[in-house]
Design a protein around this motif. Structure first.
Motif, PDB file in Angstrom:
ATOM      1  N   TYR A 105       0.394  -1.021  -0.113  1.00 46.91           N
ATOM      2  CA  TYR A 105      -0.224  -0.008   0.204  1.00 46.91           C
ATOM      3  C   TYR A 105       0.311   1.428   0.068  1.00 46.91           C
ATOM      4  CZ  TYR A 105      -4.696  -1.882   0.719  1.00 46.91           C
ATOM      5  OH  TYR A 105      -5.849  -2.867   0.042  1.00 46.91           O
ATOM      6  N   ALA A 106       2.427   1.045   0.443  1.00 45.51           N
ATOM      7  CA  ALA A 106       3.018   2.749   1.310  1.00 45.51           C
ATOM      8  C   ALA A 106       3.475   2.482  -0.535  1.00 45.51           C
ATOM      9  CB  ALA A 106       3.916   2.182   1.936  1.00 45.51           C
ATOM     10  N   LEU A 107       3.540   1.351  -1.390  1.00 44.87           N
ATOM     11  CA  LEU A 107       3.795   1.999  -3.010  1.00 44.87           C
ATOM     12  C   LEU A 107       3.381   2.171  -4.070  1.00 44.87           C
ATOM     13  CD1 LEU A 107       6.634   1.529  -4.223  1.00 44.87           C
ATOM     14  CD2 LEU A 107       5.844  -0.961  -4.510  1.00 44.87           C
ATOM     15  N   MET A 114      -7.461  -2.401   7.088  1.00 48.21           N
ATOM     16  CA  MET A 114      -7.426  -3.310   8.657  1.00 48.21           C
ATOM     17  C   MET A 114      -7.877  -3.081   9.904  1.00 48.21           C
ATOM     18  SD  MET A 114      -4.211  -4.684   9.358  1.00 48.21           S
ATOM     19  CE  MET A 114      -4.290  -4.472  10.793  1.00 48.21           C
ATOM     20  N   ARG A 115      -8.866  -2.103   9.654  1.00 43.90           N
ATOM     21  CA  ARG A 115     -10.559  -1.687  10.047  1.00 43.90           C
ATOM     22  C   ARG A 115     -11.455  -2.720   9.831  1.00 43.90           C
ATOM     23  NH1 ARG A 115      -9.412   3.675   9.653  1.00 43.90           N
ATOM     24  NH2 ARG A 115      -7.814   4.531  11.839  1.00 43.90           N
ATOM     25  N   ARG A 116     -11.253  -2.683   8.720  1.00 44.72           N
ATOM     26  CA  ARG A 116     -12.017  -3.976   7.997  1.00 44.72           C
ATOM     27  C   ARG A 116     -12.420  -5.075   8.273  1.00 44.72           C
ATOM     28  NH1 ARG A 116     -12.225  -0.294   3.694  1.00 44.72           N
ATOM     29  NH2 ARG A 116     -10.900  -1.333   2.231  1.00 44.72           N
ATOM     30  N   LEU A 117     -10.953  -5.628   8.853  1.00 46.12           N
ATOM     31  CA  LEU A 117     -10.563  -6.744   9.224  1.00 46.12           C
ATOM     32  C   LEU A 117     -10.153  -7.025  10.803  1.00 46.12           C
ATOM     33  CD1 LEU A 117      -8.445  -9.727   8.289  1.00 46.12           C
ATOM     34  CD2 LEU A 117      -6.462  -7.954   8.558  1.00 46.12           C
ATOM     35  N   LEU A 118     -10.303  -5.635  11.176  1.00 45.33           N
ATOM     36  CA  LEU A 118     -10.794  -6.151  12.470  1.00 45.33           C
ATOM     37  C   LEU A 118     -11.925  -6.093  13.472  1.00 45.33           C
ATOM     38  CD1 LEU A 118      -7.273  -4.654  14.056  1.00 45.33           C
ATOM     39  CD2 LEU A 118      -7.649  -6.998  13.451  1.00 45.33           C
ATOM     40  N   SER A 146      -2.090   4.149  -0.503  1.00 47.43           N
ATOM     41  CA  SER A 146      -1.288   4.869   1.134  1.00 47.43           C
ATOM     42  C   SER A 146      -1.421   4.479   1.981  1.00 47.43           C
ATOM     43  CB  SER A 146      -1.850   6.137   0.727  1.00 47.43           C
ATOM     44  OG  SER A 146      -3.133   5.415   1.603  1.00 47.43           O
ATOM     45  N   HIS A 147      -0.651   4.630   3.539  1.00 48.25           N
ATOM     46  CA  HIS A 147      -0.775   4.021   4.689  1.00 48.25           C
ATOM     47  C   HIS A 147      -2.644   4.345   5.434  1.00 48.25           C
ATOM     48  CE1 HIS A 147       0.508   1.914   8.191  1.00 48.25           C
ATOM     49  NE2 HIS A 147       0.007   3.021   8.416  1.00 48.25           N
ATOM     50  N   LYS A 148      -3.159   5.157   4.480  1.00 48.97           N
ATOM     51  CA  LYS A 148      -4.518   5.581   4.803  1.00 48.97           C
ATOM     52  C   LYS A 148      -5.303   4.682   4.662  1.00 48.97           C
ATOM     53  CE  LYS A 148      -4.427  10.490   6.324  1.00 48.97           C
ATOM     54  NZ  LYS A 148      -5.021  11.097   5.738  1.00 48.97           N
ATOM     55  N   GLU A 149      -5.257   4.010   2.817  1.00 43.65           N
ATOM     56  CA  GLU A 149      -5.250   3.038   2.616  1.00 43.65           C
ATOM     57  C   GLU A 149      -5.872   1.353   3.176  1.00 43.65           C
ATOM     58  OE1 GLU A 149      -7.950   2.497   0.033  1.00 43.65           O
ATOM     59  OE2 GLU A 149      -8.581   4.701   0.394  1.00 43.65           O
TER      60      GLU A 149
END
Length: 383
Positions: free
Chosen positions: A345-347, A358-362, A350-353
């Motif tokens: 994502y960083a490449l 991650m929130r959806r996963l958790l 973006s990190h926000k994406e």
């Protein structure tokens, strides 16, 4: 850790007799003894004999290593190979010693206080004989580079105003066995590069060319050839081969051009100054090589991450399945996969994406405390 010592001796010019092997067996009940040599290692105690005495009586080569960062190489040459004046200037320090018996020169290279602890912790001594024994043939042919390497290894014990021995040709083009010797006794690579500066290339030895062989054979008399053939007919082929090899080595030594008397001999102070310059060149070269490797590694990593992000939904599904196992191994694999996703994502985004995904996963795994703890420790989640 227990002590460890490795001893290997080689009989090259002639095989050991049955009586000699019996004598060696009296010293060592478990050593590997054959007509061509002796090998043993010790974890408690050591060889109950003097290796120098064995070299005078039985052997032509000896390799020793100990795990207290010490090693030694000894080679035995016929006394007629060199005059004392040829050798004296090289034996200026403890790393190289040269002694004479009634019939032989015994040349010793040694390293007593290495700081390369990892090397001596990992190696067991086997393999060095095969790499170093060819030095004997090189010395028989008049190649003095192994002796010069021994002098360089002694440099730390010598004064700045000491002059180097007459530098032999080919210091910038060492043979494989000479490279192994430099590694074995840990010659300073920068000092070696300094010594090699301006050294002419060694003359190619076309000793197998038909014309060269023919020129060598013309020096044999009928009686000398008949004597060798007689040995073969009597079943003494190894002795015949020894005589042929010795004679050929002597002839090659005579053909080798001597170092020009006008070649300047440098002081150790001059060599050390050149070594400092060589060190700077080496560090710059190594930094450039590291930069090239790191750039290639980054290129490969980025290509891998772009491939991963091309199928990002499937990657998240895999992580979801791994987390759903509820096991330590599943969590470890999930964290590893998420680390790759974070870089992807960083490449490409973006990190926000990544955080939103991650929130959806958790949401589905919020009660898995062990997983959350691992994610926090990996820096992938801050809660």
């Amino acid at each position: 850790m227990s002590e460890y010592q490795y001893y290997e001796f080689a009989a090259i010019d002639r095989p050991l007799t049955a009586a000699e092997m019996t004598q060696l067996r009296k010293v060592s009940t478990r050593g590997q003894i054959s007509a061509s040599g002796f090998v043993n290692h010790y974890e408690w105690g050591g060889l109950k004999a003097d290796p120098a005495e064995w070299m005078r009586r039985y052997f032509d080569a000896f390799v020793y290593t100990a795990n207290w960062c010490s090693c030694r190489l000894s080679l035995r040459l016929p006394l007629a190979t060199y005059r004392e004046a040829d050798l004296r200037s090289f034996a200026a320090g403890a790393a190289l010693t040269i002694d004479a018996s009634d019939e032989h020169w015994i040349i010793d290279w040694s390293l007593d206080e290495s700081e390369n602890y990892e090397r001596f912790d990992m190696e067991d001594g086997s393999g060095w004989m095969g790499r170093l024994a060819p030095l004997r043939d090189e010395l028989l042919r008049g190649d003095l580079r192994p002796l010069y390497l021994g002098w360089l290894a002694s440099a730390g014990q010598l004064n700045d105003d000491m002059l180097e021995p007459e530098p032999p040709a080919g210091l910038s083009d060492l043979t494989l066995s000479q490279q192994a010797l430099a590694e074995f006794i840990e010659v300073d690579p920068d000092l070696l590069a300094a010594a090699a500066a301006g050294s002419p290339r060694a003359a190619a030895e076309d000793s197998t060319h038909a014309a060269a062989i023919e020129a060598w054979l013309t020096g044999w008399s009928r009686e000398e050839m008949a004597a060798v053939l007689r040995l073969v007919a009597l079943g003494q082929g190894r002795e015949a081969e020894r005589r042929i090899r010795t004679r050929h080595a002597t002839w090659l030594k005579e053909q080798r051009p001597t170092t020009s008397a006008s070649a300047p001999r440098r002081s150790l102070a001059q060599l050390r100054e050149l070594a400092r310059s060589a060190s700077g060149v080496r560090r710059a070269r190594e930094a450039q090589e590291r930069a090239v490797k790191e750039a290639e590694s980054r290129r490969q990593r980025e290509a891998s991450l772009r491939l991963l992000m091309a199928d990002v939904d499937q990657r998240w599904a895999t992580v979801d399945a791994l987390a759903g196992r509820g096991s330590a191994s599943g969590y470890a694999q999930a964290v590893h996969a998420l680390t790759d996703l974070a870089e992807g994502y960083a490449l490409t985004s973006s990190h926000k994406e990544f955080d939103r995904a991650m929130r959806r996963l958790l949401v589905r795994h919020a009660t898995r405390g062990a997983l959350l703890r691992r994610l926090t420790e990996a820096g992938l989640w801050s809660g």
